[in-house]
Design a protein around this motif. Structure first.
Motif, PDB file in Angstrom:
ATOM      1  N   PHE A 163      42.962  31.337 -88.546  1.00 43.99           N
ATOM      2  CA  PHE A 163      42.717  30.276 -87.402  1.00 43.99           C
ATOM      3  C   PHE A 163      43.065  31.042 -86.164  1.00 43.99           C
ATOM      4  CE2 PHE A 163      43.959  28.004 -90.959  1.00 43.99           C
ATOM      5  CZ  PHE A 163      42.865  26.727 -91.046  1.00 43.99           C
ATOM      6  N   LYS A 164      42.543  30.494 -84.967  1.00 44.32           N
ATOM      7  CA  LYS A 164      42.558  30.938 -83.815  1.00 44.32           C
ATOM      8  C   LYS A 164      43.755  30.308 -83.119  1.00 44.32           C
ATOM      9  CE  LYS A 164      38.173  29.893 -82.571  1.00 44.32           C
ATOM     10  NZ  LYS A 164      37.803  29.542 -83.963  1.00 44.32           N
ATOM     11  N   PRO A 165      44.032  30.812 -81.854  1.00 41.45           N
ATOM     12  CA  PRO A 165      45.186  30.188 -81.277  1.00 41.45           C
ATOM     13  C   PRO A 165      44.960  28.930 -80.682  1.00 41.45           C
ATOM     14  CG  PRO A 165      45.111  32.450 -80.385  1.00 41.45           C
ATOM     15  CD  PRO A 165      43.914  32.512 -81.252  1.00 41.45           C
ATOM     16  N   GLU A 166      43.446  28.581 -80.110  1.00 41.60           N
ATOM     17  CA  GLU A 166      43.213  27.419 -79.606  1.00 41.60           C
ATOM     18  C   GLU A 166      42.858  26.099 -80.644  1.00 41.60           C
ATOM     19  OE1 GLU A 166      39.313  30.159 -79.427  1.00 41.60           O
ATOM     20  OE2 GLU A 166      41.519  30.230 -79.342  1.00 41.60           O
ATOM     21  N   ASP A 167      42.764  26.623 -81.965  1.00 43.04           N
ATOM     22  CA  ASP A 167      42.654  25.609 -82.999  1.00 43.04           C
ATOM     23  C   ASP A 167      43.931  24.736 -82.861  1.00 43.04           C
ATOM     24  OD1 ASP A 167      40.259  26.596 -84.029  1.00 43.04           O
ATOM     25  OD2 ASP A 167      41.146  28.108 -85.312  1.00 43.04           O
ATOM     26  N   GLU A 168      43.770  23.518 -83.304  1.00 39.88           N
ATOM     27  CA  GLU A 168      44.904  22.380 -83.254  1.00 39.88           C
ATOM     28  C   GLU A 168      45.623  22.419 -84.534  1.00 39.88           C
ATOM     29  OE1 GLU A 168      46.045  20.611 -80.914  1.00 39.88           O
ATOM     30  OE2 GLU A 168      44.433  21.210 -79.302  1.00 39.88           O
ATOM     31  N   GLY A 169      46.666  22.588 -84.618  1.00 45.04           N
ATOM     32  CA  GLY A 169      47.587  22.553 -85.729  1.00 45.04           C
ATOM     33  C   GLY A 169      48.886  21.512 -85.700  1.00 45.04           C
ATOM     34  N   LEU A 170      49.139  21.138 -86.976  1.00 49.00           N
ATOM     35  CA  LEU A 170      50.355  20.349 -87.268  1.00 49.00           C
ATOM     36  C   LEU A 170      51.240  21.098 -88.016  1.00 49.00           C
ATOM     37  CD1 LEU A 170      51.794  17.620 -86.520  1.00 49.00           C
ATOM     38  CD2 LEU A 170      50.624  16.686 -88.532  1.00 49.00           C
ATOM     39  N   ASP A 171      52.695  20.996 -87.516  1.00 52.42           N
ATOM     40  CA  ASP A 171      53.594  21.411 -88.663  1.00 52.42           C
ATOM     41  C   ASP A 171      54.393  19.831 -89.091  1.00 52.42           C
ATOM     42  OD1 ASP A 171      55.944  22.637 -89.749  1.00 52.42           O
ATOM     43  OD2 ASP A 171      56.752  23.591 -88.325  1.00 52.42           O
ATOM     44  N   PHE A 172      53.720  19.786 -90.636  1.00 49.95           N
ATOM     45  CA  PHE A 172      54.278  18.262 -90.973  1.00 49.95           C
ATOM     46  C   PHE A 172      55.546  18.442 -91.809  1.00 49.95           C
ATOM     47  CE2 PHE A 172      53.997  14.930 -94.166  1.00 49.95           C
ATOM     48  CZ  PHE A 172      53.586  13.779 -93.334  1.00 49.95           C
ATOM     49  N   GLY A 173      56.595  17.737 -91.313  1.00 51.95           N
ATOM     50  CA  GLY A 173      57.696  18.033 -91.973  1.00 51.95           C
ATOM     51  C   GLY A 173      58.371  19.075 -91.373  1.00 51.95           C
ATOM     52  N   SER A 174      58.424  19.278 -90.110  1.00 52.04           N
ATOM     53  CA  SER A 174      59.005  20.465 -89.393  1.00 52.04           C
ATOM     54  C   SER A 174      60.425  20.998 -89.498  1.00 52.04           C
ATOM     55  CB  SER A 174      58.487  20.531 -88.116  1.00 52.04           C
ATOM     56  OG  SER A 174      58.555  19.544 -87.311  1.00 52.04           O
ATOM     57  N   GLY A 175      61.251  19.615 -89.754  1.00 51.97           N
ATOM     58  CA  GLY A 175      62.503  20.010 -90.130  1.00 51.97           C
ATOM     59  C   GLY A 175      63.457  20.014 -88.943  1.00 51.97           C
ATOM     60  N   SER A 176      64.780  20.471 -89.093  1.00 52.14           N
ATOM     61  CA  SER A 176      65.635  20.530 -88.001  1.00 52.14           C
ATOM     62  C   SER A 176      65.553  22.055 -87.380  1.00 52.14           C
ATOM     63  CB  SER A 176      67.092  20.509 -88.263  1.00 52.14           C
ATOM     64  OG  SER A 176      67.205  21.403 -89.421  1.00 52.14           O
ATOM     65  N   GLY A 177      64.754  22.756 -87.846  1.00 46.70           N
ATOM     66  CA  GLY A 177      64.371  24.241 -87.363  1.00 46.70           C
ATOM     67  C   GLY A 177      63.136  24.612 -87.555  1.00 46.70           C
ATOM     68  N   PRO A 178      62.268  24.187 -86.651  1.00 45.92           N
ATOM     69  CA  PRO A 178      60.734  24.512 -86.833  1.00 45.92           C
ATOM     70  C   PRO A 178      60.238  25.759 -86.718  1.00 45.92           C
ATOM     71  CG  PRO A 178      60.891  23.436 -84.780  1.00 45.92           C
ATOM     72  CD  PRO A 178      62.572  23.230 -85.591  1.00 45.92           C
ATOM     73  N   VAL A 179      60.647  26.561 -87.521  1.00 44.74           N
ATOM     74  CA  VAL A 179      60.318  28.157 -87.458  1.00 44.74           C
ATOM     75  C   VAL A 179      58.825  28.595 -87.639  1.00 44.74           C
ATOM     76  CG1 VAL A 179      60.645  28.786 -89.900  1.00 44.74           C
ATOM     77  CG2 VAL A 179      61.110  30.401 -88.330  1.00 44.74           C
ATOM     78  N   ILE A 180      58.124  27.644 -88.216  1.00 39.99           N
ATOM     79  CA  ILE A 180      56.594  28.193 -88.509  1.00 39.99           C
ATOM     80  C   ILE A 180      56.082  27.871 -86.980  1.00 39.99           C
ATOM     81  CG2 ILE A 180      54.585  27.676 -89.494  1.00 39.99           C
ATOM     82  CD1 ILE A 180      55.969  26.950 -92.145  1.00 39.99           C
ATOM     83  N   SER A 181      56.212  26.807 -86.658  1.00 47.25           N
ATOM     84  CA  SER A 181      56.018  26.314 -85.233  1.00 47.25           C
ATOM     85  C   SER A 181      56.342  27.551 -84.176  1.00 47.25           C
ATOM     86  CB  SER A 181      56.602  25.043 -84.682  1.00 47.25           C
ATOM     87  OG  SER A 181      55.779  24.049 -85.548  1.00 47.25           O
ATOM     88  N   LYS A 182      57.429  27.961 -84.358  1.00 44.59           N
ATOM     89  CA  LYS A 182      58.163  28.810 -83.254  1.00 44.59           C
ATOM     90  C   LYS A 182      57.465  30.135 -83.564  1.00 44.59           C
ATOM     91  CE  LYS A 182      61.670  32.305 -82.521  1.00 44.59           C
ATOM     92  NZ  LYS A 182      61.021  33.260 -81.691  1.00 44.59           N
ATOM     93  N   MET A 183      57.076  30.598 -84.615  1.00 46.88           N
ATOM     94  CA  MET A 183      56.406  32.049 -85.043  1.00 46.88           C
ATOM     95  C   MET A 183      54.805  31.985 -84.348  1.00 46.88           C
ATOM     96  SD  MET A 183      58.897  33.611 -86.032  1.00 46.88           S
ATOM     97  CE  MET A 183      58.216  35.225 -86.575  1.00 46.88           C
ATOM     98  N   LEU A 184      54.226  30.824 -84.471  1.00 49.32           N
ATOM     99  CA  LEU A 184      52.891  30.565 -84.005  1.00 49.32           C
ATOM    100  C   LEU A 184      52.868  30.367 -82.603  1.00 49.32           C
ATOM    101  CD1 LEU A 184      51.442  28.336 -86.971  1.00 49.32           C
ATOM    102  CD2 LEU A 184      51.093  30.982 -86.329  1.00 49.32           C
ATOM    103  N   GLN A 185      53.699  29.359 -81.946  1.00 51.97           N
ATOM    104  CA  GLN A 185      53.827  29.369 -80.499  1.00 51.97           C
ATOM    105  C   GLN A 185      54.332  30.828 -79.912  1.00 51.97           C
ATOM    106  OE1 GLN A 185      56.571  26.198 -80.416  1.00 51.97           O
ATOM    107  NE2 GLN A 185      54.930  24.673 -80.347  1.00 51.97           N
ATOM    108  N   ASP A 186      54.995  31.374 -80.442  1.00 48.68           N
ATOM    109  CA  ASP A 186      55.269  32.951 -79.960  1.00 48.68           C
ATOM    110  C   ASP A 186      53.938  33.892 -79.573  1.00 48.68           C
ATOM    111  OD1 ASP A 186      57.807  32.493 -79.801  1.00 48.68           O
ATOM    112  OD2 ASP A 186      58.622  33.817 -81.247  1.00 48.68           O
TER     113      ASP A 186
END
Length: 205
Positions: A71-94
């Motif tokens: 996927f490309k950075p501009e594609d819209e994503g959702l981390d479903f059940g992201s938990g208390s430490g949303p590491v997947i979101s963090k790695m992608l947002q970086d």
């Protein structure tokens, strides 16, 4: 008691807590052993979910590396059940990716469930679904055309002794999946295909 994925009667008890569905082959916890919400949240808080932890980043890397590849950075994503430490979101947002977080305990923003996404990621979440039919219907409906649902959960295979299997001993694991269950979900919820990687990562398209 009926299976909350396919509605078939659960008759094949495999130990004192779990049944195996003879239709979709999910392994389903007897609902009298479900945890209450406070206990469940407490269990999640026991997990070491520090987004800066290199081991946690590595554990989740199959998902976020796949997103980076597909996927490309501009594609819209959702981390479903992201938990208390949303590491997947963090790695992608970086990497300047656009991804929102939803979690009923830690990021309860239900308005996000009314949007559409190019990809939805869900790491170690689907085994906690009390109502998997409802959840998979919702997740499929939230995908844009051509979107993908990328999940991580440890699949059970009959060669293992269920009683001793580590996943069986987490009290919040109420729905456990086999390869046949993944195939059932693909057909039942209108996905075009699925791929299983390393017995743990499932990609529905």
């Amino acid at each position: 008691m009926n299976c909350n994925l396919c509605a078939s009667p659960l008759k094949h008890q495999i130990d004192e807590d779990y049944y195996e569905c003879q239709t979709c082959h999910a392994i389903v916890k007897d609902d009298k052993f479900y945890s209450d919400a406070a206990t469940e949240k407490g269990r999640y808080l026991e997990h070491n979910n520090n987004v800066e932890d290199a081991r946690y980043q590595k554990f989740t890397s199959p998902i976020w590396q796949y997103v980076l590849d597909q996927f490309k950075p501009e594609d819209e994503g959702l981390d479903f059940g992201s938990g208390s430490g949303p590491v997947i979101s963090k790695m992608l947002q970086d990497e300047n990716y656009t991804i929102a977080q939803y979690d009923p305990y830690f990021a309860d923003y239900p308005e996000l469930l009314d949007k559409k996404y190019d990809y939805i990621v869900s790491c170690e979440v689907i085994e906690h679904f009390y109502y998997p039919k409802k959840e998979f219907q919702r997740l499929k409906s939230m995908l844009n055309e051509g979107g993908q649902l990328i999940c991580m959960t440890l699949l059970y295979s009959p060669e293992q002794k269920f009683k001793n299997w580590n996943y069986r001993h987490d009290p919040t694991h109420v729905y456990i999946y086999q390869e046949a269950t993944i195939a059932y979900i693909t057909k039942a919820f209108g996905f075009q295909s699925h791929e299983i990687r390393n017995g743990r990562m499932i990609i529905w398209k």
